[in-house]
Scaffold this motif. Structure first.
Motif, short mmCIF file in Angstrom:
data_model
loop_
_atom_site.label_atom_id
_atom_site.label_comp_id
_atom_site.label_asym_id
_atom_site.label_seq_id
_atom_site.Cartn_x
_atom_site.Cartn_y
_atom_site.Cartn_z
N ARG A 148 40.41 87.31 -32.42
CA ARG A 148 40.10 86.87 -31.06
C ARG A 148 40.73 87.82 -30.06
NH1 ARG A 148 41.31 80.85 -32.56
NH2 ARG A 148 43.46 81.45 -32.15
N TYR A 167 43.21 89.06 -27.22
CA TYR A 167 44.62 88.66 -27.12
C TYR A 167 45.32 89.42 -26.00
CZ TYR A 167 45.56 93.05 -29.62
OH TYR A 167 45.63 94.37 -29.98
N VAL A 214 41.51 82.80 -26.27
CA VAL A 214 42.32 84.01 -26.30
C VAL A 214 43.72 83.66 -26.79
CG1 VAL A 214 42.97 83.72 -23.88
CG2 VAL A 214 43.09 85.98 -24.92
N ASP A 215 44.39 84.60 -27.43
CA ASP A 215 45.72 84.40 -27.97
C ASP A 215 46.75 85.22 -27.21
OD1 ASP A 215 44.45 82.90 -29.91
OD2 ASP A 215 44.64 84.42 -31.49
N ILE A 216 48.02 84.96 -27.51
CA ILE A 216 49.13 85.84 -27.11
C ILE A 216 49.83 86.28 -28.39
CG2 ILE A 216 51.33 86.07 -25.92
CD1 ILE A 216 50.45 84.03 -23.92
N ARG A 217 50.16 87.57 -28.45
CA ARG A 217 50.90 88.11 -29.59
C ARG A 217 52.21 88.71 -29.08
NH1 ARG A 217 48.23 88.37 -34.41
NH2 ARG A 217 46.04 87.73 -34.33
N ARG A 252 47.69 79.55 -31.14
CA ARG A 252 47.21 80.56 -30.21
C ARG A 252 48.28 81.57 -29.82
NH1 ARG A 252 44.41 77.79 -25.22
NH2 ARG A 252 43.69 79.95 -24.91
N ALA A 275 44.77 95.27 -26.77
CA ALA A 275 44.93 94.04 -26.00
C ALA A 275 44.07 94.02 -24.75
CB ALA A 275 46.39 93.85 -25.61
#
Length: 396
Positions: free
Chosen positions: A209, A211, A238-241, A263, A282
């Motif tokens: 997805r 991110y 959407v994700d956060i890494r 997520r 990103a």
């Protein structure tokens, strides 16, 4: 008979392969000095790296790196008084045993103090490279008055005793002067990022997805939990890494489990090349400075790393850090307000999906390369060290 090259010893807790702003700065100054100095770096054994002496070289010369163990916390960081001392006490004797015409010491001030004493014993000059102001940091973390007083005394003593002090920005310079440094001692060398590693040509990570990415230290004065709270308000898949470590990590994991399960991902400490790859792929890089707690002057290296990859920056917080984003048209700069952060995240996702981000990628990367190349900062720092070589240290 070949004339003896001058020698320099660099004392630093952090050095590559550890991916921190401090380690990048110290690698840059070591590489720049190696053009005409024999450089020995006295540092620690990072996680999963052997402790034998090693060398690295660029086109200018070779640098010898000597590693020794130091205490680390569960996350692998050298953070805390006992951890600092586990490096500082041995490095005093290591400095005495290392031939050096000049000593360069990186923060914290405890390292600066033992380097100052070693320089005094050897009758050599000390160049101090603090990166930021540690007294402000302990105030921001809510330390007790006795701890703040001790840190202020330590930092002031190191500043007054150093032959040269290397500052990364005008804001840091003013804080150093407030702590007792003389303007004539200070050389502003700027800051930046290794644009050979962090670049628009880095291979982007391929994630399931879209991110956002947060790299580096996770601390109370950055409070990156605001991005998790903003993500929970965002109407996008959407994700956060997160990559890195810090005292706020446990709280971030708990907040993520509560507000955005599945997520938010924590990838730990990664190499600079892997960090560049995640940044390059990103939608935007997340950077924050909590305003009003003593770190308003900071210009986070995260901003330069993202810009060098051509990835937009979402900066939340104090005005100084946001100014860099505005000056280079690097992305979005908003107040430290969850709703503003969430709205900016939505705009940046839409720009990534529309192709607008890729259209601006090379422009952003070129601006960082021209204005915030770490190699250029390393050259400026090296010139200041060369000017100090052969002089005597100031009194303790």
């Amino acid at each position: 008979m070949r004339e003896r090259r001058p020698t320099v010893a660099i004392a630093t807790r952090l050095y590559p392969p550890e991916a921190t702003a401090a380690s990048f700065r110290m690698r840059a100054i070591a590489d720049a000095l190696s053009e005409d100095h024999d450089v020995t770096v006295l540092t620690t054994i990072p996680p999963h790296v052997a402790g034998a002496p090693t060398m690295h070289a660029d086109e200018r010369g070779a640098v010898t790196v000597r590693r020794a163990p130091a205490l680390r916390d569960r996350s692998g960081a050298i953070r805390g008084y006992f951890q600092y001392l586990s490096f500082d006490i041995p490095v005093f004797f290591r400095l005495l045993a290392t031939r050096a015409d000049v000593i360069v010491a990186e923060a914290p001030p405890t390292t600066g103090l033992v380097a100052l004493v070693a320089a005094w014993v050897k009758r050599k000059p000390l160049v101090y490279y603090p990166g930021d102001v540690w007294t402000d940091g302990v105030i921001a973390m809510g330390a007790s008055k006795p701890v703040i007083a001790i840190m202020r005394w330590l930092e002031s003593r190191v500043l007054r005793g150093s032959r040269r002090i290397l500052s990364v920005s005008p804001e840091v310079t003013q804080r150093l002067i407030a702590l007792g440094a003389e303007d004539a001692q200070i050389t502003e060398v700027g800051n930046g990022i290794d644009t050979r590693v962090f670049s628009a040509e880095a291979e982007p990570q391929d994630a399931e997805r879209p991110y956002f990415v947060y790299t580096g230290t996770m601390s109370e004065w950055q409070e990156p939990g605001i991005f998790i709270r903003a993500l929970a308000l965002l109407d996008h898949d959407v994700d956060i890494r997160f990559f890195g470590q810090g005292s706020a990590e446990a709280g971030l994991r708990a907040l993520a489990a509560e507000l955005a399960p599945d997520r938010v991902h924590f990838g730990g400490v990664v190499s600079p090349a892997e960090s560049a790859s995640w940044i390059r792929g990103a939608a935007a890089a997340l950077v924050s400075i909590v305003p009003g707690i003593g770190y308003d002057f900071a210009r986070p290296t995260k901003t330069y790393a993202a810009g060098a990859c051509g990835t937009p920056v979402l900066f939340a917080g104090a005005a100084t850090g946001g100014q860099v984003v505005r000056d280079g048209a690097l992305g979005e700069s908003v107040d430290f307000v969850t709703e503003q952060v969430s709205a900016a995240m939505g705009r940046l996702i839409e720009q990534a999906q529309s192709g607008h981000t890729d259209q601006l990628r090379q422009t952003r990367a070129s601006w960082i390369d021209e204005n915030y190349s770490l190699a250029a900062a390393g050259d400026r720092a090296a010139r200041a060290v060369r000017a100090a070589t052969g002089t005597t240290t100031r009194g303790i």
